[in-house]
Design a protein around this motif. Structure first.
Motif, PDB file in Angstrom:
ATOM      1  N   MET A 179       0.840  -1.204   0.000  1.00  0.00           N
ATOM      2  CA  MET A 179       0.000   0.000   0.000  1.00  0.00           C
ATOM      3  C   MET A 179       0.875   1.255   0.000  1.00  0.00           C
ATOM      4  O   MET A 179       1.995   1.222   0.471  1.00  0.00           O
ATOM      5  N   SER A 180       0.365   2.330  -0.559  1.00  0.00           N
ATOM      6  CA  SER A 180       1.228   3.506  -0.672  1.00  0.00           C
ATOM      7  C   SER A 180       1.181   4.344   0.619  1.00  0.00           C
ATOM      8  O   SER A 180       0.134   4.507   1.234  1.00  0.00           O
ATOM      9  N   ARG A 181       2.348   4.787   0.989  1.00  0.00           N
ATOM     10  CA  ARG A 181       2.468   5.587   2.215  1.00  0.00           C
ATOM     11  C   ARG A 181       2.874   6.998   1.818  1.00  0.00           C
ATOM     12  O   ARG A 181       3.834   7.162   1.070  1.00  0.00           O
ATOM     13  N   LYS A 182       2.144   7.998   2.334  1.00  0.00           N
ATOM     14  CA  LYS A 182       2.475   9.384   1.994  1.00  0.00           C
ATOM     15  C   LYS A 182       3.796   9.741   2.660  1.00  0.00           C
ATOM     16  O   LYS A 182       3.968   9.534   3.863  1.00  0.00           O
ATOM     17  N   LYS A 183       4.715  10.285   1.901  1.00  0.00           N
ATOM     18  CA  LYS A 183       6.017  10.595   2.481  1.00  0.00           C
ATOM     19  C   LYS A 183       5.910  11.811   3.406  1.00  0.00           C
ATOM     20  O   LYS A 183       5.054  12.679   3.222  1.00  0.00           O
ATOM     21  N   LEU A 184       6.791  11.829   4.392  1.00  0.00           N
ATOM     22  CA  LEU A 184       6.855  12.943   5.347  1.00  0.00           C
ATOM     23  C   LEU A 184       8.278  13.503   5.317  1.00  0.00           C
ATOM     24  O   LEU A 184       9.246  12.763   5.514  1.00  0.00           O
ATOM     25  N   ILE A 185       8.389  14.797   5.034  1.00  0.00           N
ATOM     26  CA  ILE A 185       9.709  15.439   5.055  1.00  0.00           C
ATOM     27  C   ILE A 185       9.724  16.368   6.266  1.00  0.00           C
ATOM     28  O   ILE A 185       8.953  17.345   6.324  1.00  0.00           O
ATOM     29  N   ALA A 186      10.578  16.047   7.232  1.00  0.00           N
ATOM     30  CA  ALA A 186      10.573  16.785   8.499  1.00  0.00           C
ATOM     31  C   ALA A 186      11.919  17.473   8.719  1.00  0.00           C
ATOM     32  O   ALA A 186      12.971  16.904   8.417  1.00  0.00           O
ATOM     33  N   ALA A 187      11.840  18.696   9.244  1.00  0.00           N
ATOM     34  CA  ALA A 187      13.048  19.457   9.557  1.00  0.00           C
ATOM     35  C   ALA A 187      13.305  19.391  11.055  1.00  0.00           C
ATOM     36  O   ALA A 187      12.400  19.632  11.856  1.00  0.00           O
ATOM     37  N   ASN A 188      14.533  19.070  11.426  1.00  0.00           N
ATOM     38  CA  ASN A 188      14.948  19.161  12.833  1.00  0.00           C
ATOM     39  C   ASN A 188      15.966  20.295  12.917  1.00  0.00           C
ATOM     40  O   ASN A 188      17.105  20.140  12.477  1.00  0.00           O
ATOM     41  N   TRP A 189      15.525  21.412  13.487  1.00  0.00           N
ATOM     42  CA  TRP A 189      16.420  22.581  13.555  1.00  0.00           C
ATOM     43  C   TRP A 189      17.442  22.487  14.688  1.00  0.00           C
ATOM     44  O   TRP A 189      18.268  23.387  14.849  1.00  0.00           O
ATOM     45  N   LYS A 190      17.350  21.451  15.503  1.00  0.00           N
ATOM     46  CA  LYS A 190      18.250  21.321  16.656  1.00  0.00           C
ATOM     47  C   LYS A 190      18.225  22.625  17.460  1.00  0.00           C
ATOM     48  O   LYS A 190      17.185  23.256  17.553  1.00  0.00           O
ATOM     49  N   MET A 191      19.361  23.077  18.008  1.00  0.00           N
ATOM     50  CA  MET A 191      19.356  24.318  18.807  1.00  0.00           C
ATOM     51  C   MET A 191      19.827  25.496  17.947  1.00  0.00           C
ATOM     52  O   MET A 191      20.868  26.107  18.213  1.00  0.00           O
ATOM     53  N   TYR A 192      19.070  25.752  16.875  1.00  0.00           N
ATOM     54  CA  TYR A 192      19.377  26.862  15.985  1.00  0.00           C
ATOM     55  C   TYR A 192      18.122  27.709  15.773  1.00  0.00           C
ATOM     56  O   TYR A 192      17.028  27.168  15.726  1.00  0.00           O
ATOM     57  N   LYS A 193      18.323  28.981  15.619  1.00  0.00           N
ATOM     58  CA  LYS A 193      17.353  30.011  15.233  1.00  0.00           C
ATOM     59  C   LYS A 193      16.572  30.593  16.420  1.00  0.00           C
ATOM     60  O   LYS A 193      16.058  29.878  17.273  1.00  0.00           O
ATOM     61  N   THR A 194      16.498  31.935  16.372  1.00  0.00           N
ATOM     62  CA  THR A 194      15.697  32.710  17.329  1.00  0.00           C
ATOM     63  C   THR A 194      14.300  32.894  16.711  1.00  0.00           C
ATOM     64  O   THR A 194      14.095  32.576  15.531  1.00  0.00           O
ATOM     65  N   ALA A 241      13.777  23.578   0.868  1.00  0.00           N
ATOM     66  CA  ALA A 241      12.768  23.537  -0.204  1.00  0.00           C
ATOM     67  C   ALA A 241      13.206  22.577  -1.310  1.00  0.00           C
ATOM     68  O   ALA A 241      12.398  21.818  -1.855  1.00  0.00           O
ATOM     69  N   ALA A 242      14.489  22.577  -1.621  1.00  0.00           N
ATOM     70  CA  ALA A 242      14.990  21.670  -2.663  1.00  0.00           C
ATOM     71  C   ALA A 242      14.832  20.209  -2.233  1.00  0.00           C
ATOM     72  O   ALA A 242      14.493  19.345  -3.050  1.00  0.00           O
ATOM     73  N   ILE A 243      15.033  19.944  -0.960  1.00  0.00           N
ATOM     74  CA  ILE A 243      14.864  18.567  -0.454  1.00  0.00           C
ATOM     75  C   ILE A 243      13.381  18.180  -0.517  1.00  0.00           C
ATOM     76  O   ILE A 243      13.030  17.093  -0.974  1.00  0.00           O
ATOM     77  N   VAL A 244      12.524  19.097  -0.083  1.00  0.00           N
ATOM     78  CA  VAL A 244      11.080  18.832  -0.117  1.00  0.00           C
ATOM     79  C   VAL A 244      10.619  18.509  -1.544  1.00  0.00           C
ATOM     80  O   VAL A 244       9.748  17.664  -1.755  1.00  0.00           O
ATOM     81  N   LYS A 245      11.258  19.174  -2.497  1.00  0.00           N
ATOM     82  CA  LYS A 245      10.845  18.968  -3.904  1.00  0.00           C
ATOM     83  C   LYS A 245      11.715  17.940  -4.626  1.00  0.00           C
ATOM     84  O   LYS A 245      11.707  17.910  -5.855  1.00  0.00           O
ATOM     85  N   TYR A 246      12.470  17.117  -3.897  1.00  0.00           N
ATOM     86  CA  TYR A 246      13.427  16.165  -4.475  1.00  0.00           C
ATOM     87  C   TYR A 246      12.997  15.685  -5.860  1.00  0.00           C
ATOM     88  O   TYR A 246      11.832  15.503  -6.127  1.00  0.00           O
TER      89      TYR A 246
END
Ligand code: PEP
Length: 250
Positions: free
Chosen positions: A1-16, A245-250
């Protein structure tokens, strides 16, 4: 069965919070026409509120990078799943290798956190993966089996329905070394097998297993082309709007 892909960002301890606003101002126009996969961004706790405001009305979920398993109480410095849900978060990363390595997380705390996240309706992204010494010693399968068995302890297929796993070989995180699609696939098949033992074949066939470890725009297409790989958990390369964005649009 087809599984919808999930592209997740982990920013770790970066960005205010201000940097978070700037990220979404640049990122959203780049992915506005893109609805093929599910997208999630997991910033530090202090940015969650701003991130949620930025993505209101967009097809992007916001997740935390950790939680504590109690709903509330005298647990200074901790944040509960109930609090994350009240804020509007939909996802949470659990048991990232950096938390296991630097903050004493164990397979048992991963299990407690996973149960708390599921009880509150969050989509948990549970990270598993071997360190280099374990791979070199031929222990990868044992490690992945143990991490899965302990994470899934005392959970039913019904309760675990929202579960997502991220296979993150620790030797590939932040190192620039990526697992080959073949190495990742082999690990995913093993993890899916453990899910089948714990929750049944039907559950396992629907379980999304992401790959994480130096995913970049240059390698995302090859990884995402593997039928066993149901998405990516992206650290370093998710901090830049163009590269994520480039990864999301692989
Ligand atoms: C991560 O933080 O989960 C990760 C995979 O990091 P990186 O993409 O930087 O290797």
């Amino acid at each position: 069965m087809s599984r919808k892909k999930l592209i997740a960002a982990n920013w770790k301890m970066y960005k205010t919070p201000d940097e978070t606003k700037r990220f979404f101002a640049d990122f959203l126009p780049l992915v506005s026409a893109h609805d093929r996969d599910e997208m999630v961004v997991c910033p530090p706790f202090v940015d969650l509120h701003v991130a949620l405001e930025c993505v209101r009305g967009e097809r992007i979920g916001i997740g935390a990078q950790n939680l504590y398993w109690k709903s509330e109480g005298a647990f200074t410095g901790e944040v509960s799943s109930a609090m994350l849900v009240a804020l509007g978060c939909t996802h949470v990363i659990i048991g990232h290798s950096e938390r296991r390595q630097y903050f004493g997380e164990t397979d048992d705390t991963v299990n407690l956190k996973l149960k708390a996240a599921l009880e509150h309706g969050l989509t948990p992204i549970v990270c598993v993966g071997e360190v280099l010494e374990e791979r070199e010693a031929g222990l990868t399968e044992d490690v992945l089996r143990r991490q899965c068995v302990r994470a899934f302890h005392a959970l039913s297929a019904r309760k675990a329905e929202a579960l997502v796993i991220a296979y993150e070989p620790v030797w590939a995180i932040g190192t620039g070394k990526t697992a080959t699609p073949k190495i990742a696939s082999e690990a995913h098949i093993l993890i899916r097998g453990e899910a089948a033992k714990a929750f049944g074949e039907q559950f396992a066939s629907q379980l999304r297993i992401l790959y994480g470890g130096s995913v970049k725009p240059e390698n995302s297409s090859a990884l995402m082309a593997e039928p066993e790989i149901d998405g990516a958990l992206v650290g370093g390369a998710s901090l830049d709007p163009k590269s994520f964005a480039a990864i999301v649009k692989y």
